[in-house]
Design a protein around this motif. Sequence first.
Motif, short mmCIF file in Angstrom:
data_model
loop_
_atom_site.label_atom_id
_atom_site.label_comp_id
_atom_site.label_asym_id
_atom_site.label_seq_id
_atom_site.Cartn_x
_atom_site.Cartn_y
_atom_site.Cartn_z
N THR A 538 -10.60 2.43 2.10
CA THR A 538 -10.58 1.85 0.76
C THR A 538 -9.47 0.83 0.61
O THR A 538 -9.65 -0.24 0.03
N VAL A 539 -8.31 1.16 1.17
CA VAL A 539 -7.18 0.23 1.08
C VAL A 539 -7.36 -0.94 2.05
O VAL A 539 -7.16 -2.10 1.69
N ALA A 540 -7.75 -0.63 3.29
CA ALA A 540 -7.88 -1.69 4.30
C ALA A 540 -8.93 -2.72 3.91
O ALA A 540 -8.76 -3.92 4.15
N ASN A 541 -10.01 -2.28 3.28
CA ASN A 541 -11.10 -3.20 2.91
C ASN A 541 -10.80 -4.05 1.69
O ASN A 541 -11.43 -5.08 1.49
N ASN A 542 -9.88 -3.61 0.85
CA ASN A 542 -9.65 -4.27 -0.44
C ASN A 542 -9.19 -5.71 -0.23
O ASN A 542 -8.15 -5.96 0.38
N ARG A 543 -9.96 -6.64 -0.75
CA ARG A 543 -9.67 -8.06 -0.56
C ARG A 543 -8.76 -8.64 -1.63
O ARG A 543 -8.49 -9.84 -1.62
N ASP A 544 -8.34 -7.80 -2.54
CA ASP A 544 -7.47 -8.29 -3.63
C ASP A 544 -6.18 -7.49 -3.71
O ASP A 544 -5.60 -7.35 -4.79
N LYS A 545 -5.72 -6.97 -2.58
CA LYS A 545 -4.50 -6.15 -2.60
C LYS A 545 -3.30 -6.92 -3.14
O LYS A 545 -2.40 -6.33 -3.73
N GLY A 546 -3.27 -8.21 -2.90
CA GLY A 546 -2.15 -8.98 -3.40
C GLY A 546 -2.20 -9.20 -4.90
O GLY A 546 -1.18 -9.50 -5.52
N ARG A 547 -3.38 -9.04 -5.49
CA ARG A 547 -3.54 -9.29 -6.92
C ARG A 547 -3.65 -7.99 -7.72
O ARG A 547 -3.30 -7.95 -8.89
N ALA A 548 -4.22 -6.95 -7.09
CA ALA A 548 -4.42 -5.69 -7.79
C ALA A 548 -4.07 -4.53 -6.85
O ALA A 548 -4.46 -4.55 -5.68
N ASN A 549 -3.35 -3.56 -7.37
CA ASN A 549 -2.87 -2.46 -6.54
C ASN A 549 -3.61 -1.16 -6.85
O ASN A 549 -3.06 -0.07 -6.67
N HIS A 550 -4.87 -1.28 -7.31
CA HIS A 550 -5.64 -0.10 -7.69
C HIS A 550 -7.09 -0.26 -7.22
O HIS A 550 -7.64 -1.37 -7.24
#
Length: 605
Positions: A538-550
């Motif tokens: 879930t974390v590795a796939n998230n393409r918006d980690k820099g914009r959203a931390n949830h």
Amino acid sequence: MAMAAAPALKHWRTTLERVERFVSPLYFTDCNLRGRLFGASCPVAALSSFLTPERLPYQEAVQQDFRPAQVGDGFGPTWWTCWFRVELTIPEAWVGQEVHLCWESDGEGLVWRDGEPVQGLTKEGEKTSYILTDRLEEGDPRSLTLYVEVACNGLLGAGKGSMIAVPDPEKMFQLSRAELAVFHRDVHNLLVDLELLLDIAKGRKEMALSRGTGREKGSEVRRPMLSPEEISGTDGLEAVLEKGIQGRTLLQGLRKDSQCSFQALYTANQMVNVCDPAQPETFPVAQALASRFFGQRGGESQHTIHATGHCHIDTAWLWPFKETVRKCARSWVTALQLMERNPEFIFACSQAQQLEWVKSRYPGLYSRLQEFAARGQFVPVGGTWVEMDGNLPSGEAMARQFLQGQNFFLQEFGKMCSEVGGELLQQAVGEWGWRAARSAEGLRPRGGRWEPRFLHSRTFFPAVLAAGHLRLLSTAPQIMRGCGIRRFLTQKLSWNLVNSFPHHTFFWEGLDGSRVLVHFPPGDSYGMQGSVEEVLKTVANNRDKGRANHSAFLFGFGDGGGGPTQTMLDRLKRLSNTDGLPRVQLSSPRQLFSALESGSGQLCM
């Protein structure tokens, strides 16, 4: 001179396999920990049954002519119902113990106690026992009678074998287990701990060393693992990356001796050293080791995963409408039982039509659903009457879906669907959803660059993104905002085989400037089971980690019902805030979207 202590975990693979054997359900169960999950057992006092082609109400069914039955009996065919009368006598020697009815059959079962449904039973959904009592007391009754209503179909219908296929009208079913047993909760807790530690020790490598991703419904298809030769040396690594491997995940997986993974396996090995399955007095020492590991707290920058219980039930798919009604009862009463035992557990449920069916057929269960909705644990979502098709209907049809659905939720639960959590949905009617949706529209980041996309999703709130219906797609945000919708969640875009969608959290803007906040669960599934691998993915796939931390994390068996299990909840609780891993929070859609909104200034549009 004293000899130096031998290096711990000198043989990583041998140590890993040692722990695996200790918890294995297949090997060494005569002496390992798994074999001690259940203790003393005894057959049921009496078992009888009757078979009917009808789906009879409880009061009518119990008046029928029951005949003696036994484990091993077959029944059927497809779509019939076999009712079992189960007479129980709990041995006196079990005072102070947790006692279960262990039940396994090929069909979907529903346990009735004192005239009310209390729990679903299905092997496919990992629900094969019903808790008679958490602790048998001196004054508790020793004899009681239960009824088990078994449908002649499985979670995914009655196709040949285990396939998702056209129903086999002649398929037969069998009762393979019916007995009382003492359940050892302390063993269960240790098994959860050890399995999670194993996942942490090996999960990163297994995730990282797979080539690309294909998709099947509700799951990930993996391509062959990389050979050691492919990843040896710098040149080899560069060649591998050129073949399409996700670099960031691969590099993470190559850290075989990372502190978190190493410490997890070290802790698991210590637990095996001190734990003797035949001596329960050794269990607290092993439990303390696990608690010490999971009690290590992470930092403020940890990604937060919002885990919401879910149980997708297709209103019409591989079974008759009348079976959908029973699937709702089996799934939701089981969720209620979990809510009673886990006050922090939140379960999201869509489709007014299904709730209307349960209200009519199971009034006692429906009253309890309303009670837990008032507590904020049972959360109606969606706002529409059914999860309707989004390809053919017009905008007017969509508006009527919301009109009928919202009127129902307002009358039955006191509020329209919108936000979820402590209060029912109020401003996000369509924040959850699931029906097919496609489009060739574009997504425009705030910088003004256009990125083509092909939407293919299913939604908790029905699919409003319509294939080949550009006008409906372009005006969908306007329709949603007109119905009070500010938020939208869907997972099915991850099934697209053509191209990958570039975002997981963004604003969707319509032609008139109306905007809704959209989130796609990065784990690419609405049937998570709470494993470490799923959390890391879930974390590795998230393409918006820099914009959203949830991120959202929807867990529970679905499509044909089933829902979450206690084991899933226990896993997620252990991972609530462990150093080296994402933070996991049992949460509601309202809490998720509120967290996303708090940092929405950087999101694309």
